[in-house]
Design an enzyme around this catalytic site. Sequence first.
Site, PDB file in Angstrom:
ATOM      1  N   LYS A  75       0.840  -1.220   0.000  1.00 38.00           N
ATOM      2  CA  LYS A  75       0.000   0.000   0.000  1.00 38.00           C
ATOM      3  C   LYS A  75       0.870   1.264   0.000  1.00 38.00           C
ATOM      4  O   LYS A  75       0.646   2.166  -0.786  1.00 38.00           O
ATOM      5  CB  LYS A  75      -0.890   0.005   1.250  1.00 38.00           C
ATOM      6  CG  LYS A  75      -1.530   1.354   1.525  1.00 38.00           C
ATOM      7  CD  LYS A  75      -2.374   1.348   2.764  1.00 38.00           C
ATOM      8  CE  LYS A  75      -1.634   1.617   4.068  1.00 38.00           C
ATOM      9  NZ  LYS A  75      -1.406   3.017   4.406  1.00 38.00           N
ATOM     10  N   ASN A  76       1.859   1.290   0.877  1.00 40.97           N
ATOM     11  CA  ASN A  76       2.616   2.532   1.034  1.00 40.97           C
ATOM     12  C   ASN A  76       3.614   2.768  -0.090  1.00 40.97           C
ATOM     13  O   ASN A  76       4.230   3.826  -0.169  1.00 40.97           O
ATOM     14  CB  ASN A  76       3.299   2.570   2.401  1.00 40.97           C
ATOM     15  CG  ASN A  76       2.279   2.720   3.517  1.00 40.97           C
ATOM     16  OD1 ASN A  76       1.114   3.037   3.256  1.00 40.97           O
ATOM     17  ND2 ASN A  76       2.689   2.481   4.756  1.00 40.97           N
ATOM     18  N   CYS A 129      -4.405  12.525  12.938  1.00 40.90           N
ATOM     19  CA  CYS A 129      -5.285  11.363  12.975  1.00 40.90           C
ATOM     20  C   CYS A 129      -5.034  10.666  14.306  1.00 40.90           C
ATOM     21  O   CYS A 129      -4.261  11.167  15.130  1.00 40.90           O
ATOM     22  CB  CYS A 129      -5.046  10.444  11.780  1.00 40.90           C
ATOM     23  SG  CYS A 129      -3.462   9.663  11.794  1.00 40.90           S
ATOM     24  N   ARG A 142       0.723  14.403  12.961  1.00 42.48           N
ATOM     25  CA  ARG A 142       1.094  14.225  11.562  1.00 42.48           C
ATOM     26  C   ARG A 142       1.231  15.534  10.770  1.00 42.48           C
ATOM     27  O   ARG A 142       0.510  15.777   9.800  1.00 42.48           O
ATOM     28  CB  ARG A 142       0.125  13.257  10.887  1.00 42.48           C
ATOM     29  CG  ARG A 142       0.008  11.950  11.668  1.00 42.48           C
ATOM     30  CD  ARG A 142      -0.608  10.846  10.916  1.00 42.48           C
ATOM     31  NE  ARG A 142       0.281  10.293   9.906  1.00 42.48           N
ATOM     32  CZ  ARG A 142      -0.039   9.261   9.128  1.00 42.48           C
ATOM     33  NH1 ARG A 142      -1.213   8.687   9.263  1.00 42.48           N
ATOM     34  NH2 ARG A 142       0.796   8.795   8.238  1.00 42.48           N
ATOM     35  N   ASP A 144       4.606   0.439  11.893  1.00 42.10           N
ATOM     36  CA  ASP A 144       3.402  -0.200  11.343  1.00 42.10           C
ATOM     37  C   ASP A 144       3.256  -1.667  11.771  1.00 42.10           C
ATOM     38  O   ASP A 144       2.247  -2.303  11.452  1.00 42.10           O
ATOM     39  CB  ASP A 144       3.400  -0.105   9.803  1.00 42.10           C
ATOM     40  CG  ASP A 144       3.225   1.330   9.325  1.00 42.10           C
ATOM     41  OD1 ASP A 144       2.782   2.173  10.119  1.00 42.10           O
ATOM     42  OD2 ASP A 144       3.546   1.602   8.155  1.00 42.10           O
ATOM     43  N   ARG A 156      -8.665  -0.507   4.265  1.00 43.66           N
ATOM     44  CA  ARG A 156      -7.808   0.531   3.673  1.00 43.66           C
ATOM     45  C   ARG A 156      -6.447  -0.059   3.316  1.00 43.66           C
ATOM     46  O   ARG A 156      -5.806   0.421   2.378  1.00 43.66           O
ATOM     47  CB  ARG A 156      -7.577   1.665   4.679  1.00 43.66           C
ATOM     48  CG  ARG A 156      -8.751   2.602   4.869  1.00 43.66           C
ATOM     49  CD  ARG A 156      -8.308   3.769   5.716  1.00 43.66           C
ATOM     50  NE  ARG A 156      -6.933   4.100   5.379  1.00 43.66           N
ATOM     51  CZ  ARG A 156      -5.970   4.351   6.257  1.00 43.66           C
ATOM     52  NH1 ARG A 156      -6.221   4.361   7.547  1.00 43.66           N
ATOM     53  NH2 ARG A 156      -4.751   4.633   5.858  1.00 43.66           N
TER      54      ARG A 156
HETATM   55  N1  EPU Z   1       6.779  14.446  10.495  1.00 44.62           N
HETATM   56  C1  EPU Z   1       7.027  15.775  10.761  1.00 44.62           C
HETATM   57  N2  EPU Z   1       6.900  16.668   9.743  1.00 44.62           N
HETATM   58  C2  EPU Z   1       6.538  16.290   8.481  1.00 44.62           C
HETATM   59  C3  EPU Z   1       6.296  14.931   8.219  1.00 44.62           C
HETATM   60  C4  EPU Z   1       6.428  14.022   9.256  1.00 44.62           C
HETATM   61  O1  EPU Z   1       7.355  16.148  11.886  1.00 44.62           O
HETATM   62  O2  EPU Z   1       6.458  17.166   7.597  1.00 44.62           O
HETATM   63  C5  EPU Z   1       6.895  13.468  11.579  1.00 44.62           C
HETATM   64  C6  EPU Z   1       5.608  12.702  11.829  1.00 44.62           C
HETATM   65  O3  EPU Z   1       4.741  13.426  12.688  1.00 44.62           O
HETATM   66  C7  EPU Z   1       6.117  11.427  12.448  1.00 44.62           C
HETATM   67  C8  EPU Z   1       7.428  11.187  11.695  1.00 44.62           C
HETATM   68  O4  EPU Z   1       7.805  12.470  11.167  1.00 44.62           O
HETATM   69  O5  EPU Z   1       6.398  11.643  13.790  1.00 44.62           O
HETATM   70  C9  EPU Z   1       7.371  10.174  10.586  1.00 44.62           C
HETATM   71  O6  EPU Z   1       6.290  10.451   9.724  1.00 44.62           O
HETATM   72  P1  EPU Z   1       6.340  10.163   8.181  1.00 44.62           P
HETATM   73  O7  EPU Z   1       6.227  11.445   7.436  1.00 44.62           O
HETATM   74  O8  EPU Z   1       7.507   9.295   7.853  1.00 44.62           O
HETATM   75  O9  EPU Z   1       4.980   9.355   7.962  1.00 44.62           O
HETATM   76  P2  EPU Z   1       4.126   9.382   6.640  1.00 44.62           P
HETATM   77  O10 EPU Z   1       5.017   9.490   5.484  1.00 44.62           O
HETATM   78  O11 EPU Z   1       3.012  10.360   6.776  1.00 44.62           O
HETATM   79  C10 EPU Z   1       4.180   6.838   6.108  1.00 44.62           C
HETATM   80  C11 EPU Z   1       3.180   5.721   6.028  1.00 44.62           C
HETATM   81  C12 EPU Z   1       2.703   5.346   7.421  1.00 44.62           C
HETATM   82  C13 EPU Z   1       3.916   4.931   8.259  1.00 44.62           C
HETATM   83  C14 EPU Z   1       4.943   6.087   8.284  1.00 44.62           C
HETATM   84  C15 EPU Z   1       6.211   5.739   9.029  1.00 44.62           C
HETATM   85  C16 EPU Z   1       2.121   6.069   3.863  1.00 44.62           C
HETATM   86  C17 EPU Z   1       0.878   6.367   3.104  1.00 44.62           C
HETATM   87  N3  EPU Z   1       2.050   6.128   5.194  1.00 44.62           N
HETATM   88  O12 EPU Z   1       3.484   7.944   6.679  1.00 44.62           O
HETATM   89  O13 EPU Z   1       1.849   4.226   7.258  1.00 44.62           O
HETATM   90  O14 EPU Z   1       3.514   4.631   9.564  1.00 44.62           O
HETATM   91  O15 EPU Z   1       5.283   6.440   6.920  1.00 44.62           O
HETATM   92  O16 EPU Z   1       6.812   4.624   8.487  1.00 44.62           O
HETATM   93  O17 EPU Z   1       3.129   5.745   3.294  1.00 44.62           O
HETATM   94  C18 EPU Z   1       0.181   2.715   7.831  1.00 44.62           C
HETATM   95  O18 EPU Z   1       0.423   2.124   6.773  1.00 44.62           O
HETATM   96  O19 EPU Z   1      -0.574   2.231   8.723  1.00 44.62           O
HETATM   97  C19 EPU Z   1       0.782   4.020   8.080  1.00 44.62           C
HETATM   98  C20 EPU Z   1       0.351   4.858   9.006  1.00 44.62           C
END
Ligand code: EPU
Length: 420
Positions: A22-23, A115, A120, A306, A398
């Site tokens: 998915k990701n 969320c 996030r 995850d 999802r």
């Molecule tokens: N963060 C910031 N600023 C930003 C972006 C992120 O401070 O601009 C922080 C977040 O709050 C968090 C950390 O950095 O504390 C990591 O977040 P990241 O941006 O890596 O998460 P994401 O890219 O929004 C993806 C996956 C998540 C998975 C995370 C971490 C997708 C669609 N989602 O989210 O997947 O947990 O990376 O590996 O790729 C799931 O599949 O259940 C899921 C939540």
Amino acid sequence: MDSLLIRGGVPLHGEVTISGAKNAVLPIMAATLLTPEPCVIRRVPELSDVKFMARILTSLGAKVEMEDGTVTVQARKLKPVGNYDLIRKMRGSICILGPLLARQRQAKVSLPGGCVIGTRPIDLHLKGMRDLGAKLTIENGYVHAEAPRLIGADIFLGGRAGPTVLGTANVMMAAVLAEGVTTIESAACEPEVVDLAFFLNKMGARIVGAGGPTITINGVKELHGAKHEVIPDRIEAATFAIAAVVTNGEIQINGARPDHLHAVLDKLREAGVKVERKGLTMTVSRGKQLKPVDITTLPYAGFPTDAQAQMMVLMALTPGLGIITERIFESRFMHVSELARLGADIGIEGPSAIVKGGRKLSGAPVMASDLRASAALVLAGMAAEGKTQVNRIYHLDRGYEKIDDKLRRLGARIERVEEE
Ligand code: EPU
């Protein structure tokens, strides 16, 4: 709302094949907006998030066809605005910002809220776009981005909790069509970022270093269509591996990428689980004696957040004390109170869950709060004695392709209760 009714206590046996990640597929679908030519993506899981992304691309003017795990997208012409209500509903849709900015030099994307797993923020995504020369304003809940020119830059993407996965994807997708060289430092190293870079390079991008903390992107003038097969879902594989152990069964997991699962397999082995690897196949069963382990979630190649909730179920069933520390998201313990309904003894101390394992679990009605919490509740329900009803399973749909069918084929007594 649909729910899953599980009658626990049945050891799972047999083979399961892992679906596409998915990701990985969500940003790859967004990347198809970077070219007017058709792109063909294979091994696409049938998930509500994927269908949602397809609707978003369609609302932006792309032609999207989905059939038997293959998605074809052609974004010949893009509309200046998409369906923002749609974009607002899925957090992952933030990754259309980079491609829209790169191709159209402007974008309007709704600011995703927090969320249940945390606040996030997307400050790092926005910082990266600004560093490339975009002007960003936030108005009425939307990010408005404009960049008559995008110019390569040195961009540091490390945040409070380390690198950002979708932030790295977004900036990479904007930088592929920027003038000159972009260097992303403290880039996310997740296999999903590598898969995206691989796809972009097939489209004609010039990216090196993906998978490490420094990614270098030589901007090109345009990209062309490409074909790609998405990597297998490492979190789905981890979930089935843990399912084998908590039900005291044995599962052969086919079509996985064990090399993307080092941290999970290492912890499972430390916990006494038997894991046999042969190519893309892993056979997982409970070893002689389970032992509690301590886990800290970290960016890749550390233990994935995850898979934290699923691992907590294993610890709840393992006699002894296990400590699980969540370092990526600040409130990703919503499953704790639901696991308690099944009889688990888990306390929360700051970012850590203290699991006093070895209690017998017994079935109860529980509520799923997010995708991985839902998976954990399904695992716990299968390990518990009696009947467990997991409510609000739209979260599960999802991110897990036909999880109930796959589990049933392994012997689980699990049925979907559809509510009108
Ligand atoms: N963060 C910031 N600023 C930003 C972006 C992120 O401070 O601009 C922080 C977040 O709050 C968090 C950390 O950095 O504390 C990591 O977040 P990241 O941006 O890596 O998460 P994401 O890219 O929004 C993806 C996956 C998540 C998975 C995370 C971490 C997708 C669609 N989602 O989210 O997947 O947990 O990376 O590996 O790729 C799931 O599949 O259940 C899921 C939540």
